[in-house]
Design a protein around this motif. Structure first.
Motif, mmCIF file in Angstrom:
data_model
loop_
_atom_site.group_PDB
_atom_site.id
_atom_site.type_symbol
_atom_site.label_atom_id
_atom_site.label_comp_id
_atom_site.label_asym_id
_atom_site.label_seq_id
_atom_site.Cartn_x
_atom_site.Cartn_y
_atom_site.Cartn_z
ATOM 1 N N LYS A 170 1.125 -1.085 -0.103
ATOM 2 C CA LYS A 170 0.124 -0.275 -0.047
ATOM 3 C C LYS A 170 1.014 1.058 -0.075
ATOM 4 O O LYS A 170 0.634 1.976 -0.262
ATOM 5 C CB LYS A 170 -0.628 0.341 1.592
ATOM 6 C CG LYS A 170 -2.277 0.917 1.046
ATOM 7 C CD LYS A 170 -2.573 1.126 3.118
ATOM 8 C CE LYS A 170 -3.479 0.007 2.893
ATOM 9 N NZ LYS A 170 -4.547 0.226 4.289
ATOM 10 N N THR A 229 -9.372 -6.427 -0.060
ATOM 11 C CA THR A 229 -10.030 -5.718 -0.307
ATOM 12 C C THR A 229 -10.440 -5.031 0.877
ATOM 13 O O THR A 229 -11.418 -3.917 0.589
ATOM 14 C CB THR A 229 -11.545 -6.668 -0.806
ATOM 15 O OG1 THR A 229 -12.261 -8.012 0.285
ATOM 16 C CG2 THR A 229 -10.970 -7.321 -1.743
ATOM 17 N N LYS A 230 -10.433 -5.324 2.152
ATOM 18 C CA LYS A 230 -11.325 -3.938 3.443
ATOM 19 C C LYS A 230 -9.999 -3.221 3.188
ATOM 20 O O LYS A 230 -10.363 -2.484 4.466
ATOM 21 C CB LYS A 230 -11.190 -5.225 3.989
ATOM 22 C CG LYS A 230 -12.087 -5.976 4.588
ATOM 23 C CD LYS A 230 -12.126 -6.441 6.032
ATOM 24 C CE LYS A 230 -13.256 -7.079 6.293
ATOM 25 N NZ LYS A 230 -13.793 -8.451 7.152
ATOM 26 N N GLN A 231 -8.605 -3.616 3.317
ATOM 27 C CA GLN A 231 -8.073 -2.404 2.678
ATOM 28 C C GLN A 231 -7.419 -2.188 1.033
ATOM 29 O O GLN A 231 -6.239 -1.157 0.855
ATOM 30 C CB GLN A 231 -5.963 -3.276 3.355
ATOM 31 C CG GLN A 231 -5.847 -4.289 4.367
ATOM 32 C CD GLN A 231 -6.055 -2.135 5.498
ATOM 33 O OE1 GLN A 231 -5.331 -1.406 4.992
ATOM 34 N NE2 GLN A 231 -7.077 -3.176 6.275
ATOM 35 N N LYS A 232 -9.218 -2.051 0.807
ATOM 36 C CA LYS A 232 -8.906 -1.109 -0.364
ATOM 37 C C LYS A 232 -7.983 -1.164 -1.291
ATOM 38 O O LYS A 232 -7.614 -1.042 -2.110
ATOM 39 C CB LYS A 232 -9.312 0.672 -0.001
ATOM 40 C CG LYS A 232 -9.777 1.064 -1.243
ATOM 41 C CD LYS A 232 -9.679 2.674 -1.118
ATOM 42 C CE LYS A 232 -10.873 3.535 -1.942
ATOM 43 N NZ LYS A 232 -10.808 4.530 -2.195
ATOM 44 N N ILE A 242 -13.587 -6.374 -5.529
ATOM 45 C CA ILE A 242 -13.388 -5.254 -5.060
ATOM 46 C C ILE A 242 -14.620 -5.282 -3.074
ATOM 47 O O ILE A 242 -15.199 -6.770 -3.701
ATOM 48 C CB ILE A 242 -13.432 -3.807 -5.732
ATOM 49 C CG1 ILE A 242 -15.293 -3.281 -5.798
ATOM 50 C CG2 ILE A 242 -12.545 -3.348 -6.311
ATOM 51 C CD1 ILE A 242 -15.678 -2.228 -6.685
ATOM 52 N N GLN A 243 -14.250 -5.020 -3.078
ATOM 53 C CA GLN A 243 -15.171 -4.741 -1.353
ATOM 54 C C GLN A 243 -16.308 -4.896 -1.106
ATOM 55 O O GLN A 243 -17.599 -6.109 -1.045
ATOM 56 C CB GLN A 243 -14.499 -3.380 -0.363
ATOM 57 C CG GLN A 243 -15.493 -4.341 1.064
ATOM 58 C CD GLN A 243 -15.411 -3.536 2.226
ATOM 59 O OE1 GLN A 243 -14.000 -2.486 1.669
ATOM 60 N NE2 GLN A 243 -14.803 -3.988 3.564
ATOM 61 N N THR A 244 -16.853 -3.874 -2.769
ATOM 62 C CA THR A 244 -18.652 -4.198 -2.671
ATOM 63 C C THR A 244 -19.109 -5.430 -4.152
ATOM 64 O O THR A 244 -19.970 -5.389 -4.263
ATOM 65 C CB THR A 244 -18.752 -2.761 -3.515
ATOM 66 O OG1 THR A 244 -18.070 -2.245 -4.321
ATOM 67 C CG2 THR A 244 -18.859 -1.278 -2.156
ATOM 68 N N LYS A 269 -16.176 4.228 -11.991
ATOM 69 C CA LYS A 269 -16.459 5.010 -11.211
ATOM 70 C C LYS A 269 -15.201 6.405 -10.994
ATOM 71 O O LYS A 269 -15.411 7.212 -11.027
ATOM 72 C CB LYS A 269 -16.024 3.894 -10.198
ATOM 73 C CG LYS A 269 -15.205 4.484 -8.163
ATOM 74 C CD LYS A 269 -15.089 3.845 -7.374
ATOM 75 C CE LYS A 269 -14.865 4.548 -5.593
ATOM 76 N NZ LYS A 269 -14.406 3.898 -5.520
ATOM 77 N N TYR A 307 -7.530 3.342 -5.773
ATOM 78 C CA TYR A 307 -7.001 2.185 -4.326
ATOM 79 C C TYR A 307 -5.583 1.526 -4.223
ATOM 80 O O TYR A 307 -4.793 2.714 -4.275
ATOM 81 C CB TYR A 307 -7.062 1.045 -5.713
ATOM 82 C CG TYR A 307 -9.198 1.133 -5.481
ATOM 83 C CD1 TYR A 307 -9.861 0.049 -4.811
ATOM 84 C CD2 TYR A 307 -9.837 1.808 -6.837
ATOM 85 C CE1 TYR A 307 -11.480 0.131 -4.671
ATOM 86 C CE2 TYR A 307 -11.785 1.315 -6.954
ATOM 87 C CZ TYR A 307 -11.704 0.142 -5.590
ATOM 88 O OH TYR A 307 -13.443 0.461 -5.950
ATOM 89 N N SER A 308 -5.811 0.938 -3.214
ATOM 90 C CA SER A 308 -4.275 0.443 -2.517
ATOM 91 C C SER A 308 -3.738 0.019 -3.655
ATOM 92 O O SER A 308 -2.616 0.624 -2.905
ATOM 93 C CB SER A 308 -4.509 0.239 -0.762
ATOM 94 O OG SER A 308 -4.927 1.115 -0.170
#
Length: 437
Positions: A49, A78-81, A115-117, A130, A245-246
């Protein structure tokens, strides 16, 4: 404590594990052990990251939890983007080829972007939409107009300029055509032209077979192929970071299929490509990329066909000589996954019983003592020491729960005692019978 899980996750867990495969979502709810591995991975993720890159090899026997580990890492990343993707090596998917097998691997990676979503994959269009909306909002803010008004064709050049500015920053090899296709996707997005959007996505995912077809649909000169797909992955890594994103994490499973490549020249070319990726990550030639490979000990250490047959990889991937079973080094490129012990399997089965009851809105009469009896019977059967894997223990346990749910009068003890142990390990190629070229 009540189980905190979504219905979609519970169903994915039960359906996937009953079929002998790892669920793509929800694995965090049934994770046991692996605490030190996850802590090490999380630390490495933080480094990526912050602009570094990483390459890890997750090595273990069949059924030891390699695939499970990769999916668990997806949840953490994914929680860390992070943008993440999983793909498997197969006889038709590999790192190097000149007959479409390398770009086939690339296409699988792009298809499975998550991705997370959107954790189940297919997130590339969402990411591009996006990003476009973000640039449109930026133009609207700079010109003090509404997000609706900015869609007017008068502002088209300003938005295109924003997109090109980002693309020019993040692309190197193949950047011109990459940029043209991105703009074509934007045109399709703003004008509601679904054919143009689909064509742009088809190009970005490496699905065009000929330059002629791509030129007809998009006006570009090149396509993504076996020789340039890795450059495109690096372009996408920079693009994902550029839009907020990371980084990009790519997990490649079933690496035994590289070991199984029959010709020594082709196998060496694949290992050479893997070495190139490894060097890029550790020499700082690419930022924010995390590559994970999962394979067996044979794939890693076999000195005739495995990674250790390629000396440049062997010197980089040999285990820390001071490591012992008691004192592990989780910071090295190779992480050897130890099988779950009996206590960890017991906790796992208890969690699975809870998820199963939640999924079917039931409460099957299987308690801790029944789970212990099941484990004792399984691990004491002939062949268990040699052939029994956590995958088989889990699947048979869920099969028993399924029978009991549908047949409440069935005898638990009889069901357990009737289980037989079979060798489910894949049949590896007989390397002595293969002609080398």
């Amino acid at each position: 404590m009540a189980l905190r899980i979504k219905s979609k996750e519970a169903k994915a867990i039960i359906n996937s594990l009953s079929g002998g495969v790892v669920p793509r979502i929800g694995v965090q709810h049934i994770t046991v052990g692996r605490k030190l591995e996850i802590e090490s991975f999380t630390s490495a993720l933080e480094d990526v990251k912050n602009g570094h890159s990483m390459c890890k090899f997750w090595i273990g026997d069949f059924g030891s939890g390699k695939s499970f580990m990769l999916h668990l890492m997806n949840t953490v990343a994914t929680k860390q983007k992070f943008v993440v993707s999983n793909a498997d090596f197969t006889p038709e998917n590999r790192l190097y080829s000149n007959d479409g097998k390398a770009v086939a691997l690339y296409s699988a990676i792009m298809d499975n972007i998550a991705i997370q979503t959107k954790p189940e994959g297919g997130a590339l269009p969402s990411l591009l939409d996006k990003w476009i909306e973000k640039e449109m909002l930026s133009v609207a803010t700079e010109n003090d107009i509404s997000i609706i008004e900015v869609r007017n064709k008068d502002y088209l050049p300003k938005i295109q300029s924003k997109l090109v500015e980002t693309v020019n920053k993040v692309t190197e090899t193949g950047g011109f055509d990459f940029g043209v296709v991105i703009l074509k996707y934007y045109e399709g997005h703003i004008n509601g032209d679904e054919f143009l959007k689909r064509s742009a996505l088809k190009w970005l995912k490496g699905e065009y077979g000929t330059k002629t077809e791509a030129r007809q649909d998009l006006g570009v000169r090149e396509i993504i192929n076996d020789s340039n797909y890795y450059d495109m992955l690096k372009n996408f890594t920079r693009l994902f970071v550029g839009i907020g994103y990371s980084g990009f994490m790519i997990n490649l499973d079933e690496a035994i299929n590289l070991y199984k490549i029959s010709t020594s020249t082709s196998r060496a070319k694949n290992y050479e490509k893997l070495l190139s990726i490894f060097n890029d990550c550790f020499q700082g030639k690419i930022e924010n990329l995390f590559m994970n490979f999962a394979g067996t000990k044979e794939f890693l250490e076999n000195e005739r066909r495995g990674l250790f047959s390629y000396n440049a990889l062997k010197t980089r991937l040999e285990t820390n000589k001071f490591e012992t079973k008691e004192f592990r080094d989780y910071s090295q490129p190779v992480i050897k996954l130890q099988p779950l012990d009996h206590n960890e399997i017991f906790v796992l089965l208890r969690k699975l019983k809870e998820v199963y009851d939640f999924n079917y809105e039931t409460n099957i009469g299987v308690d801790d003592e029944d789970i212990r009896m099941y484990m004792e019977d399984m691990f004491n059967k002939p062949g268990a020491d040699e052939f029994l894997t956590p995958r088989e223990v889990i699947r048979d346990f869920l099969n028993i729960l399924s029978l009991l749910r549908q047949n409440p009068t069935a005898n638990k003890s009889d069901l357990i005692s009737n289980i037989e142990i079979a060798d489910e390990r894949p049949k590896n190629l007989d390397i002595d019978s293969i002609e080398e070229f």
